[in-house]
Design an enzyme around this catalytic site. Structure first.
Site, PDB file in Angstrom:
ATOM      1  N   TYR A   1       1.039  -1.223   0.584  1.00 32.23           N
ATOM      2  CA  TYR A   1       0.445   0.374  -0.063  1.00 32.23           C
ATOM      3  C   TYR A   1       0.675   1.220   0.120  1.00 32.23           C
ATOM      4  O   TYR A   1       1.952   1.187   0.915  1.00 32.23           O
ATOM      5  CB  TYR A   1      -0.734   0.109   1.035  1.00 32.23           C
ATOM      6  CG  TYR A   1      -1.712  -1.550   1.193  1.00 32.23           C
ATOM      7  CD1 TYR A   1      -1.901  -2.249   1.426  1.00 32.23           C
ATOM      8  CD2 TYR A   1      -3.452  -0.676   1.097  1.00 32.23           C
ATOM      9  CE1 TYR A   1      -3.130  -2.896   1.743  1.00 32.23           C
ATOM     10  CE2 TYR A   1      -4.411  -0.982   0.730  1.00 32.23           C
ATOM     11  CZ  TYR A   1      -3.725  -2.944   1.294  1.00 32.23           C
ATOM     12  OH  TYR A   1      -5.109  -3.808   0.991  1.00 32.23           O
TER      13      TYR A   1
ATOM     14  N   LYS B   1     -12.839  -4.599   2.123  1.00 33.50           N
ATOM     15  CA  LYS B   1     -13.512  -5.031   3.572  1.00 33.50           C
ATOM     16  C   LYS B   1     -15.591  -5.428   2.672  1.00 33.50           C
ATOM     17  O   LYS B   1     -15.917  -5.918   3.471  1.00 33.50           O
ATOM     18  CB  LYS B   1     -14.114  -3.580   4.523  1.00 33.50           C
ATOM     19  CG  LYS B   1     -12.238  -3.360   5.821  1.00 33.50           C
ATOM     20  CD  LYS B   1     -12.664  -4.566   5.953  1.00 33.50           C
ATOM     21  CE  LYS B   1     -11.280  -4.709   7.027  1.00 33.50           C
ATOM     22  NZ  LYS B   1     -11.363  -5.949   7.555  1.00 33.50           N
TER      23      LYS B   1
END
Ligand code: DHB
Length: 379
Positions: free
Chosen positions: A194, A290
């Site tokens: 990331y 998510k």
């Protein structure tokens, strides 16, 4: 026609709900407006929390996932030209995540479904949450499906969400989007990266030892055609560049798509006998992956509530978990993206926040325990 549960949408939420109900001997029909090939082709995220893997395993849908899924015990946060490992498993008492594409889960669940349970090309034209009844068009003819309850699993743009009356909506849009790329090149990393860069966020994920999955923060008005392959690789190289000479392997790009980013929650996740699950009830921005995991825990709870008559507690208990994921996804997104409207003060705060997350055990643990999936005690 009549069934116990009318499920609208054959994405992962609807398909898994159907499977969970089937295992409990509860009758259901899945109505999906698209054809099977479309459902199996859509590229989405691919990071599964342990709880998601456990649910798939428990319902006998994890044979291929167990063979092909890649277990990850850490991730890298990269900024200022340096990488910092977040030791997910060490920080969470041994929890890990699994890389396995959502589209593969969809294929696995479709392959397991009994003949006739999923109706592709069945477009729902009316949802009556009170009766309850669903009217749909299949092969040019209208049909009605009477049921005990309706599960709205047809996503943000679906008919289910539109059939909910009197709900409260919470929403946030972001001044950026993701360009997602699937490339036929071995990943240049073992763990996900990331990356924060002043030109924007970038993410290096993977699908297999031969296939890389990469994402770039782009302007929300950008089209895939604005991003020829060479521009994508040049931008990825710039953003991922490190001071120690790390290199990004490039290769043929098989697919590219732009995904808008938004946060969205509808409360309650229920109207009369219509129950919403997955993206029909809530959207998270993709950073931290998510969305699928939330959808899986929604339908796991919904299947349990249908079986044991606990439907009245469904919305309230889910919303607590939903808002945790909403906050984490917002947090991870704003931590890592470059907001074109931010002033110099906000940018300095962001860099300090990044420094803190990789330097403090408490802050890294906050990231790690949410990333692998945080569950409140007693759910
Ligand atoms: C992937 C997507 C995400 O949004 C993420 O946070 C991690 C992985 C993926 O597609 O592999």
């Amino acid at each position: 026609m009549r069934t116990q549960v009318a499920i609208i949408g054959a994405g992962p939420a609807g398909l898994l709900l159907s499977r969970l109900l089937e295992r409990r001997g509860i009758d259901a029909v899945v109505l999906e407006s698209r054809d099977r090939a479309y459902c199996e082709r859509r590229q989405r995220a691919g990071m599964l929390e342990q709880g998601t893997v456990d649910v798939l395993r428990a319902c006998g849908a994890a044979d291929r996932l167990d063979r092909e899924g890649l277990t990850h015990h850490g991730l890298e946060l990269r900024f200022g030209g340096r990488g910092h490992r977040i030791a997910l498993s060490e920080l969470t008492g041994g929890k890990a995540v699994t890389i396995y594409a959502q589209t593969e889960i969809v294929k696995d669940l479709i392959a397991l479904a009994p003949e006739g349970r999923i109706r592709f090309g069945a477009e729902v034209v009316e949802v009556d949450p009170v009766t309850p009844r669903v009217t749909y068009r299949e092969n040019g003819r209208l049909h009605t499906l009477d049921c005990d309850l309706i599960a709205g699993c047809d996503g943000f743009h679906g008919v289910s969400r539109a059939a909910v009356r009197g709900s409260t909506v919470f929403e946030r849009e972001y001044p950026y989007a993701w360009l997602g790329v699937l490339a036929d090149v071995p990943p240049s990393t073992e763990e996900l990266i990331y990356c924060h860069h002043e030109r924007g966020f970038a993410l290096h994920s993977l699908r297999s030892p031969q296939v890389s999955r990469l994402y770039l923060q782009v302007d929300p008005t950008d089209q895939p055609s604005d991003w020829p392959d060479e521009r994508i690789w040049a931008e990825l190289r710039t953003r991922f560049a490190t001071t120690d000479g790390w290199t990004l392997k490039d290769g043929p790009i098989r697919e590219k798509a732009v995904t808008p980013m938004r946060s969205f929650v509808t409360e309650p996740m229920r109207h009369e006998r219509l129950f919403l699950a997955g993206d029909a009830a809530h959207i998270v921005p993709p950073t931290g992956a998510k969305g699928l995991n939330l959808a899986v825990s929604d339908v796991t709870a919904l299947a349990g509530a249908i079986a044991d008559g606990g439907l009245d507690g469904y919305s309230q208990s889910r919303l607590r978990q939903v808002w945790r994921a909403e906050h984490f996804s917002y947090w991870m997104t704003t931590l890592l993206h470059t907001d074109p409207t931010a002033d110099a003060f906000a940018r300095r705060l962001q860099l300090s926040h990044l420094e803190y997350v990789v330097s403090s055990a408490a802050a890294s643990t906050t990231l790690a325990e949410n990333y692998v999936g945080f569950a409140y005690d007693g759910r």
